[in-house]
Motif scaffolding. Structure first.
Motif, PDB file in Angstrom:
ATOM      1  N   GLU A   1       0.837  -1.214   0.000  1.00 28.88           N
ATOM      2  CA  GLU A   1       0.000   0.000   0.000  1.00 28.88           C
ATOM      3  C   GLU A   1       0.870   1.261   0.000  1.00 28.88           C
ATOM      4  OE1 GLU A   1      -3.791  -2.001   0.212  1.00 28.88           O
ATOM      5  OE2 GLU A   1      -3.231   0.066  -0.273  1.00 28.88           O
ATOM      6  N   LEU A   2       1.970   1.228   0.750  1.00 33.83           N
ATOM      7  CA  LEU A   2       2.888   2.382   0.806  1.00 33.83           C
ATOM      8  C   LEU A   2       3.547   2.599  -0.559  1.00 33.83           C
ATOM      9  CD1 LEU A   2       4.297   1.690   4.318  1.00 33.83           C
ATOM     10  CD2 LEU A   2       3.842   4.017   3.543  1.00 33.83           C
ATOM     11  N   LEU A   3       4.025   1.523  -1.176  1.00 36.11           N
ATOM     12  CA  LEU A   3       4.680   1.654  -2.487  1.00 36.11           C
ATOM     13  C   LEU A   3       3.700   2.227  -3.509  1.00 36.11           C
ATOM     14  CD1 LEU A   3       6.688  -1.723  -2.669  1.00 36.11           C
ATOM     15  CD2 LEU A   3       7.609   0.576  -2.238  1.00 36.11           C
ATOM     16  N   ASP A   4       2.471   1.725  -3.481  1.00 28.16           N
ATOM     17  CA  ASP A   4       1.462   2.218  -4.440  1.00 28.16           C
ATOM     18  C   ASP A   4       1.159   3.686  -4.195  1.00 28.16           C
ATOM     19  OD1 ASP A   4      -0.467  -0.895  -4.583  1.00 28.16           O
ATOM     20  OD2 ASP A   4       1.344  -0.227  -5.652  1.00 28.16           O
ATOM     21  N   TYR A   5       0.974   4.051  -2.933  1.00 31.45           N
ATOM     22  CA  TYR A   5       0.606   5.447  -2.623  1.00 31.45           C
ATOM     23  C   TYR A   5       1.703   6.416  -3.088  1.00 31.45           C
ATOM     24  CZ  TYR A   5      -0.824   9.604  -0.048  1.00 31.45           C
ATOM     25  OH  TYR A   5      -1.208  10.886   0.282  1.00 31.45           O
ATOM     26  N   TYR A   6       2.962   6.013  -2.886  1.00 25.30           N
ATOM     27  CA  TYR A   6       4.070   6.917  -3.235  1.00 25.30           C
ATOM     28  C   TYR A   6       4.599   6.694  -4.648  1.00 25.30           C
ATOM     29  CZ  TYR A   6       3.963   8.674   1.507  1.00 25.30           C
ATOM     30  OH  TYR A   6       3.553   9.272   2.674  1.00 25.30           O
TER      31      TYR A   6
ATOM     32  N   ILE B   1      14.388  -1.490  -4.107  1.00 27.72           N
ATOM     33  CA  ILE B   1      13.447  -1.455  -2.971  1.00 27.72           C
ATOM     34  C   ILE B   1      14.000  -2.358  -1.873  1.00 27.72           C
ATOM     35  CG2 ILE B   1      11.103  -2.072  -2.192  1.00 27.72           C
ATOM     36  CD1 ILE B   1      10.202  -1.667  -5.160  1.00 27.72           C
ATOM     37  N   VAL B   2      14.061  -1.859  -0.656  1.00 23.49           N
ATOM     38  CA  VAL B   2      14.529  -2.650   0.488  1.00 23.49           C
ATOM     39  C   VAL B   2      13.410  -2.699   1.528  1.00 23.49           C
ATOM     40  CG1 VAL B   2      16.232  -2.834   2.366  1.00 23.49           C
ATOM     41  CG2 VAL B   2      16.937  -1.947   0.121  1.00 23.49           C
TER      42      VAL B   2
ATOM     43  N   GLN C   1       6.724 -10.286  -5.750  1.00 24.50           N
ATOM     44  CA  GLN C   1       6.875 -11.111  -6.960  1.00 24.50           C
ATOM     45  C   GLN C   1       5.613 -11.040  -7.817  1.00 24.50           C
ATOM     46  OE1 GLN C   1       8.658 -15.195  -6.797  1.00 24.50           O
ATOM     47  NE2 GLN C   1       8.769 -14.735  -4.601  1.00 24.50           N
ATOM     48  N   ARG C   2       4.458 -11.054  -7.133  1.00 21.57           N
ATOM     49  CA  ARG C   2       3.202 -11.011  -7.889  1.00 21.57           C
ATOM     50  C   ARG C   2       3.065  -9.684  -8.645  1.00 21.57           C
ATOM     51  NH1 ARG C   2      -1.582 -12.178  -4.500  1.00 21.57           N
ATOM     52  NH2 ARG C   2      -0.375 -13.987  -3.917  1.00 21.57           N
ATOM     53  N   ARG C   3       3.787  -8.674  -8.137  1.00 22.66           N
ATOM     54  CA  ARG C   3       3.772  -7.374  -8.818  1.00 22.66           C
ATOM     55  C   ARG C   3       4.976  -7.238  -9.755  1.00 22.66           C
ATOM     56  NH1 ARG C   3       0.895  -3.436  -5.994  1.00 22.66           N
ATOM     57  NH2 ARG C   3       1.561  -1.970  -7.620  1.00 22.66           N
ATOM     58  N   ASN C   4       5.581  -8.412 -10.077  1.00 22.79           N
ATOM     59  CA  ASN C   4       6.656  -8.499 -11.089  1.00 22.79           C
ATOM     60  C   ASN C   4       7.983  -7.860 -10.688  1.00 22.79           C
ATOM     61  OD1 ASN C   4       5.033  -9.970 -12.889  1.00 22.79           O
ATOM     62  ND2 ASN C   4       4.018  -8.062 -13.494  1.00 22.79           N
TER      63      ASN C   4
ATOM     64  N   VAL D   1       5.746   4.057  -6.302  1.00 21.10           N
ATOM     65  CA  VAL D   1       6.924   3.207  -6.553  1.00 21.10           C
ATOM     66  C   VAL D   1       6.411   1.871  -7.101  1.00 21.10           C
ATOM     67  CG1 VAL D   1       8.956   2.099  -5.536  1.00 21.10           C
ATOM     68  CG2 VAL D   1       8.159   4.318  -4.642  1.00 21.10           C
ATOM     69  N   ASP D   2       6.465   1.725  -8.420  1.00 15.88           N
ATOM     70  CA  ASP D   2       5.933   0.503  -9.053  1.00 15.88           C
ATOM     71  C   ASP D   2       6.988  -0.603  -8.953  1.00 15.88           C
ATOM     72  OD1 ASP D   2       4.656  -0.308 -12.423  1.00 15.88           O
ATOM     73  OD2 ASP D   2       4.924  -1.502 -10.576  1.00 15.88           O
ATOM     74  N   PRO D   3       6.658  -1.730  -8.288  1.00 19.76           N
ATOM     75  CA  PRO D   3       7.662  -2.792  -8.125  1.00 19.76           C
ATOM     76  C   PRO D   3       8.026  -3.497  -9.443  1.00 19.76           C
ATOM     77  CG  PRO D   3       5.822  -3.080  -6.587  1.00 19.76           C
ATOM     78  CD  PRO D   3       5.408  -2.056  -7.599  1.00 19.76           C
ATOM     79  N   ALA D   4       7.165  -3.380 -10.469  1.00 14.08           N
ATOM     80  CA  ALA D   4       7.376  -4.141 -11.710  1.00 14.08           C
ATOM     81  C   ALA D   4       8.756  -3.850 -12.308  1.00 14.08           C
ATOM     82  CB  ALA D   4       6.290  -3.806 -12.720  1.00 14.08           C
ATOM     83  N   GLY D   5       9.495  -4.937 -12.553  1.00 16.06           N
ATOM     84  CA  GLY D   5      10.801  -4.788 -13.191  1.00 16.06           C
ATOM     85  C   GLY D   5      11.893  -4.313 -12.249  1.00 16.06           C
TER      86      GLY D   5
END
Ligand SMILES: Nc1nc(=O)c2c([nH]1)NC[C@@H]1CN(c3ccc(C(=O)N[C@@H](CCC(=O)O)C(=O)O)cc3)C=[N+]21
Length: 278
Positions: free
Chosen positions: A143-148, A200-201, A175-178, A150-154
Motif C-alpha cells: 500500500e505504501l509503495l502504491d501510494y508513493y 526497494i529494500v 513477486q506477484r507485482r513483477n 513506486v511501481d515494483p514491476a521490473g
C-alpha cells in the motif's frame, strides 16, 4: 537527506474509502465487525489493539474485544467466532506464549474470517494467488509503495527477514507485482552488497539497527517494518538512524509501516463483510 514516506496519508486515504464502503454495507443491514482476541497483556499486542480500535472507529467497523487470561478456552472462542455470522473478521494477537495453542488456533480459524492472514488456508492462497487475506504488515508495504508511486514491476527488491508474518508474504506480494526479489536471512552472506543492489529494500528482520548505511545507496526506497522500544522510551526500527542522512526514500518509525498496518486490517475486515451474502 532522506525523503520520509509517512504512513498517515496512506492510512487516511484507505480510511476514506473504507468508511464509504462501511456505510454502504450498513444500508444493506450488514454491520462490519472485527473480533480481536488477546491472550495476556503483551505490550506489542496492546499497542496494536489500541491502534486497531482507533482505526476501526474511523472506518465504521464495530469491534468485539475478547481478552483471555490464558489459551485454555481459545479453541472454544475461535469456534464461536467462526459460527457467529455477525463477526466478519478475526485477529488473534500473536505471538502466544503457548506455540502449540497458537498453531491449533491457526488451524481452527476460518480463512474467510482470517483478516490477519495467519491461517494455513490464507498462506496457501497467498502462495497460489487464489484468495485469502495476506498478513497485514506485508500488505501495508505494498500500500505504501502504491501510494508513493513506486511501481515494483521490473525492479529489484530485497526483503530482509523471512518470517511468515512479514518477510515471506512481502516477498510473494512483490513477486506477484513483477519485482525480482531476494530474501535475506540469518544464513545469508554479504547482506550489505545484496541490499545495496536493490531498488526497494524491506527491512523486516526484527533486529533494531541491523540495516546500517553500508546496506543502502542513494535513490533506494526503504520500508522499515521494525518497531522496537529504545532505551530512552522512543521507538526505533530495523534501519539504523544514520540512514536519515542518506539520499533515500525511507518510512519513519514510528509513523511509517506500522501506522498503515491497522488500516489494512480494516480493509480486510470490510472485504470479508462484503464477501458475505445476505
Ligand atoms: N496476529 C498479529 N498480527 C500483527 O500484525 C501483530 C500481532 N499479532 N501482535 C502484535 C504485533 C505488533 N504490531 C504492531 C502493528 C502496528 C504498530 C503501530 O501502529 N506502531 C506505530 C507506533 C505505535 C506507538 O507509538 O506505540 C507506528 O509504527 O507508527 C505497532 C505494532 C502488529 N502485530
Amino acid at each position: 537527506m532522506a525523503e520520509f514516506l509517512p504512513g498517515a496519508p496512506v492510512a487516511e486515504r484507505l480510511t476514506q474509502d473504507l468508511k464509504a464502503r462501511s456505510d454502504a454495507l450498513r444500508q444493506r443491514g450488514v454491520v462490519p465487525t472485527l473480533a480481536i482476541i488477546r491472550v495476556g497483556r503483551d505490550p506489542g499486542g496492546l499497542a496494536y489493539e489500541k491502534g486497531a480500535a482507533s482505526r476501526c472507529a474511523k472506518c465504521g467497523i464495530d469491534l468485539r474485544r475478547i481478552p483471555l487470561d490464558d489459551a485454555a478456552s481459545l479453541p472454544e472462542v475461535i469456534r464461536s467466532v467462526n459460527d457467529d455470522p455477525a463477526i466478519h473478521g478475526c485477529l488473534l494477537l500473536r505471538p502466544l506464549a503457548d506455540k502449540a495453542a497458537e498453531e491449533a488456533a491457526g488451524r481452527l480459524l476460518s480463512p474467510d474470517k482470517d483478516v490477519d492472514g495467519m491461517t494455513p488456508g490464507s498462506l496457501a492462497g497467498l502462495l497460489t494467488g487464489r484468495g485469502g487475506f495476506a498478513p497485514c504488515t506485508a500488505q501495508a508495504c505494498l500500500e505504501l509503495l502504491d501510494y508513493y508511486g513506486v511501481d515494483p514491476a521490473g525492479r529489484r527488491a530485497v526483503v530482509i527477514g523471512r518470517s511468515l508474518v512479514v518477510g515471506q508474504p512481502a516477498a510473494l506480494l512483490l513477486q506477484r507485482r513483477n519485482a525480482t526479489v531476494t530474501v535475506c536471512h540469518t544464513g545469508t552472506r554479504h547482506i550489505p552488497a545484496l541490499s545495496r543492489d536493490a531498488d526497494i529494500v524491506i527491512a523486516a528482520a526484527g533486529r533494531p539497527g541491523l540495516i546500517t548505511v553500508d546496506c543502502l545507496r542513494p535513490g533506494q526506497t526503504v520500508l522499515d517494518v521494525g518497531v522496537h522500544p529504545g532505551p530512552d522510551g522512543t521507538l526505533c526500527g530495523d534501519v539504523a538512524a544514520e540512514a536519515a542522512g542518506l539520499d533515500v526514500a525511507l518510512t519513519p518509525v514510528p509513523g511509517g509501516v506500522g501506522s498503515v498496518t491497522s488500516a489494512v486490517l480494516c480493509k480486510h475486515t470490510i472485504q470479508a463483510a462484503e464477501n458475505t451474502r445476505l
